[in-house]
Design an enzyme around this catalytic site. Structure first.
Site, PDB file in Angstrom:
ATOM      1  N   GLY B  11      19.620 -36.872  84.661  1.00 28.20           N
ATOM      2  CA  GLY B  11      20.986 -36.486  85.010  1.00 28.20           C
ATOM      3  C   GLY B  11      21.614 -37.527  85.906  1.00 28.20           C
ATOM      4  O   GLY B  11      20.943 -38.089  86.769  1.00 28.20           O
ATOM      5  N   ARG B  72      18.853 -38.798  77.285  1.00 26.04           N
ATOM      6  CA  ARG B  72      17.529 -38.246  77.026  1.00 26.04           C
ATOM      7  C   ARG B  72      16.818 -39.133  76.011  1.00 26.04           C
ATOM      8  O   ARG B  72      17.449 -39.738  75.164  1.00 26.04           O
ATOM      9  CB  ARG B  72      17.655 -36.850  76.414  1.00 26.04           C
ATOM     10  N   ASP B 103      12.389 -36.506  88.658  1.00 28.40           N
ATOM     11  CA  ASP B 103      10.955 -36.423  88.360  1.00 28.40           C
ATOM     12  C   ASP B 103      10.636 -36.714  86.890  1.00 28.40           C
ATOM     13  O   ASP B 103       9.620 -37.341  86.594  1.00 28.40           O
ATOM     14  CB  ASP B 103      10.354 -35.095  88.836  1.00 28.40           C
ATOM     15  N   THR B 126      18.961 -38.082  92.184  1.00 27.62           N
ATOM     16  CA  THR B 126      19.176 -36.752  91.597  1.00 27.62           C
ATOM     17  C   THR B 126      19.882 -35.902  92.635  1.00 27.62           C
ATOM     18  O   THR B 126      19.578 -36.005  93.823  1.00 27.62           O
ATOM     19  CB  THR B 126      17.849 -36.073  91.202  1.00 27.62           C
ATOM     20  N   ASP B 128      19.591 -32.841  93.117  1.00 28.55           N
ATOM     21  CA  ASP B 128      18.855 -31.630  93.499  1.00 28.55           C
ATOM     22  C   ASP B 128      18.031 -31.791  94.772  1.00 28.55           C
ATOM     23  O   ASP B 128      17.619 -30.796  95.367  1.00 28.55           O
ATOM     24  CB  ASP B 128      17.934 -31.177  92.360  1.00 28.55           C
ATOM     25  N   ASP B 130      15.006 -32.637  95.116  1.00 30.52           N
ATOM     26  CA  ASP B 130      13.746 -31.900  94.926  1.00 30.52           C
ATOM     27  C   ASP B 130      12.545 -32.819  94.717  1.00 30.52           C
ATOM     28  O   ASP B 130      11.589 -32.443  94.054  1.00 30.52           O
ATOM     29  CB  ASP B 130      13.897 -30.934  93.749  1.00 30.52           C
ATOM     30  N   ARG B 172      18.032 -26.178  90.112  1.00 35.13           N
ATOM     31  CA  ARG B 172      17.255 -25.349  89.203  1.00 35.13           C
ATOM     32  C   ARG B 172      15.962 -24.854  89.835  1.00 35.13           C
ATOM     33  O   ARG B 172      15.534 -23.739  89.625  1.00 35.13           O
ATOM     34  CB  ARG B 172      16.934 -26.130  87.916  1.00 35.13           C
TER      35      ARG B 172
END
Lengths: 321, 321, 321, 321
Positions: B11, B72, B103, B126, B128, B130, B172
């Protein structure tokens, strides 16, 4: 006219505070007092009101939302409710009322005026820009800007991933926001409630885009287009096999610091509304057409339809080549 | 090391361009050449790449998205795909690769390194936040700011209408965005994937709010909380009878001009990644912990969990009184 | 008409890229080719130009500045310089030229047309909004918004410290920006080049403000008001003994992502300029008056003065009570 | 501890309201009352104070400036003035005081504590980030963002005109803002008070830039660098013959809605300050270092110097190639 009331009603719109401020200050300038009524007609029914001076509205011109609050009012739909509201106006010695809102609010004002002889002036405050009698409504410019900022952000992602985004903007009955955002956002296509355009037409648009070498596409859909963004997304997927991302911008379009155009419009219309009451005008909405203040009977504001700009619509199509 | 490659993958995140720019310029500074690979690993598989000089990245630091594009890649999940990518690297004389992403991207880099001995350095990009091994990821700060701006706008409407808004923000698997937005947005409650908090607990929060005289409430929900905003909204409605408005912010959180913190982080990490390759380091992610550059083996970045701040979570609860 | 040229000239203005994009795409739509000329008339003199297709202007609608660059050109003030430019146009087979800029640029276009029979259409691109023949110029809306955002920030500090701020906004000969910013920013007073208002009048304004209990004041001054913000600040200090803070906003008003109104105006005018050339019109500026596309001879755009809105000026005074 | 006071003092900074809100709510959470003191120490001297409950600070977290106002206080520099302030604290039954401000404010708090045994906790609120004992001060992040947004806008113009801009950002004694803005803005050079860099060194930077083909340059100068932006501009002009544009951003850097990082920092520190008072801590500033709450004696906050990041400074140089 010695004392007037002001309320905001219906969905909130950026610039409502600028309009309230203008009403208060223009009235002060003319030697009139202003009573602020909270929660729209519901507050009028309940007598939730207090005097507002020029300092009470200091530093509010840039605030989103409405300091007077707004609410739905079921009771206002009844003659009894309106009679109670009229009673409060008399008790407070209020000679005229400025109602800032959209068509639902103007209905409420109209009945109050008809049934109880209250002098009312409507000020168009709604992001949808769907009132006949004014080129623009207060809040519209900010809503367009907010939606456009979102489209700009989505384009970053669309371009990076070479994806199709279908973006739904507000406008239950009108495509004004959608059309402006489509032109300003450089969208590939726009779906409006005003246009009888089959959803499947998007398939040609996308195929054409791909053929021209466009790696990403943004499609704008007005909330009021049948099926909204989901229908357009489905049509693309079924007709081209391509995936899309759907973004429904929603209520963020109602909030935020009003842009200059909304503040200026609100300032002009708020001032003009007070002047109109001072001039014994009633039962009309004050609007601005071609830069000039204009009055339109309240019934016309909702009975007649404000068309979208055909020139702009054509322009949107031309520039998406 | 004479020539290195750089790609963005997964992303997109605001600040990726600032990272690419830093890689190109830091490499130039060290006398190395840089090859920009387009569309992430898919482009590496296809050999879609070209030399990038310092002027090619001028005026990109403030751009959202990624000028190298991202995509992708199914084929990259296969050993054959990765072999083909490795072949392109050899053909171009590329000695090391900087992979900017999350990741999933680091998995791809890890396999490339294991199977073909390619030197790889991961840069965390990213929204996120995370990834274990860095206090923050590139794009995170901007995503928080975008979500917060939306919450501020919704609060205007929430306050004007005395309504409850349930706002879903991205994340997410991680509640970092949600927690920051909740504290900074002055939210009444926040639901995170990390916390085992029953959705019905929101009922007490709302009842308590009403009791305290709060006329409006904002509830933040991380995308990864079971059921998301819709579940929380449903719980409120069923438990209190009150209506709510749901807002799912979605992809706008990925785009936009990166804020200063993301640009600075990207500049530091991009530079450090190049230096690491020059120092013959490989197989690690470069991160920043407590202001210090730190390296973490790629496998650890996804295997270990980055916890949310307990202090901040407690603070969110305390300040919502 | 088979091939047209486009250039941006004079000070850059937000929305110039949207205008270039519209020119390119409208021409494509009509089957014409477009040559982009870099650095304005200087580039035309030097022959610095190349073909532009619809994809070359993709993702430029939201960019500030001008991708075609702009520059001063001393040589263009000479007949020899213009003759050289005309020669390049002939070499490239260019039949008509779209000039995006302000009055200086229109002078340059006018002479080129007069001396060499080149068909020219002016598109008003300047933040100052000082061209006769169009209600607004491209870039104006964004400049107002940028200045307003700065005034909002200054008001935070003014209110917190109970201070007087004197803010100078752009507008060498025209007070349009200043007036809009004053109304939208809720300023206590505004000084315009169009108004013959003695600087000492500010003393009464401040004294009056203090008497009304206003703890802070914002005074807007157009760059073109004699002495600018410094003169107003001095007058306040000498007449009231109060300290002021001066803020000269400067060039930030030229930059930034164009707001929707500028992008839409640019889209409409760029398209109309191309249509005008296709219709064999020349020697005019294309503008928008009351929402309608209108043409004005180039000489009139600078010879006649565009007045500020008297109504808005009066409104500014009324609402500062 | 039953009742505490809170005041904001010195220059206002975005996030001060978030800190006040955190103090009020954290105290409420611990069962303590809060008295808000207006206009800083001047208001404490005058006894201008009132109780603040959790609802009084609702919807203030996003507001710029300070709702408690701030002011200079000459009388506070005298022992008599401080004695009078201490008397008001006793009268109101205030056991501890939270002072939000910069080093001048902490001096005032320190003397109050020393002379009258009042328990005081400092909360770092200043855009300059020049207090020892905390990685960042409240307001700093927003100031950087505001300055950066201005630089982005100036770059649009710089790039369009191929010009050199010299931009002065705030920071009388510290280059933190300048350094962050330089890295995040992709500036060609930065001049800091901390670095003993001769102004003429800018000549080589510009010559080098021109040689590399950079058509425009942005030079960032901290307010505290000797001579400021004007000196740098003069050096460029004298050393290269090139013209520059100077932009002094000034007070806009103080205002505006605080960004998330400032709101979160303010929330954490406000809460920690109250907890510290509850724990009988006094005479310290509460800061956040490496994410951890830390206390520093007030005298150290101004006596010791907070260094700029050498790594970031080097990074700025490397990436400007």
């Amino acid at each position: 006219m010695k004392r007037i009331g002001v309320l905001t009603s219906g969905g909130d719109a950026p610039g409502m505070n600028a309009a309230v401020r203008a009403v208060v200050r223009a009235a002060t300038h003319l030697g009139m007092e202003v009573v602020g009524i909270r929660r729209g007609f519901q507050g009028l029914y309940q007598g939730d009101m207090r005097l507002l001076g020029p300092r009470d509205v200091a530093n509010t011109i840039q605030r989103g939302g409405t300091i007077l609050l707004t609410a739905r009012s079921e009771v206002w739909r009844t003659p009894e409710g309106r009679a109670e509201g009229a009673r409060h106006l008399r008790e407070w010695g209020i000679d005229g009322l400025v109602v800032i809102g959209g068509d639902g609010s103007f209905h409420g004002a109209h009945f109050l005026s008809q049934e109880h002889g209250v002098k009312v002036i409507g000020v168009p405050g709604t992001i949808d820009n769907d009132l006949y009698g004014t080129d623009h409504t207060i809040g519209y410019f900010t809503a367009v800007e907010t939606a456009l900022a979102a489209v700009d952000k989505l384009r970053d992602t669309a371009a990076s991933h070479e994806r199709i985004f279908v973006v739904e903007v507000m406008g239950r009955h009108a495509g004004h926001i959608a059309l402006d955002v489509a032109v300003a956002g450089g969208a590939e296509e726009v779906f409006l409630p005003e246009e009888d355009m089959p959803v499947t037409s998007v398939v040609d648009v996308i195929n054409e885009s791909v053929k021209k070498g466009k790696a990403s596409s943004i499609i704008i859909v007005a909330e009021g287009y049948p099926g909204g963004a989901m229908a357009v997304s489905k049509a693309i997927n079924e007709g081209t096999g391509l995936e899309t991302r759907v973004s429904i911008l929603g209520h963020i379009q109602r909030g935020g610091t009003p842009v200059s155009s909304d503040r200026i419009l609100a300032s002009r219309l708020g001032e003009a509304a007070v002047q109109a009451l001072a001039d014994d005008v009633s039962g009309v909405m004050v609007g601005r057409n071609n830069g000039i203040i204009a009055f339109t009977p309240l019934e016309e504001t909702w009975a007649r339809r404000k068309e979208i700009s055909r020139d702009l619509y054509r322009c949107a199509k031309t520039l998406s080549v």
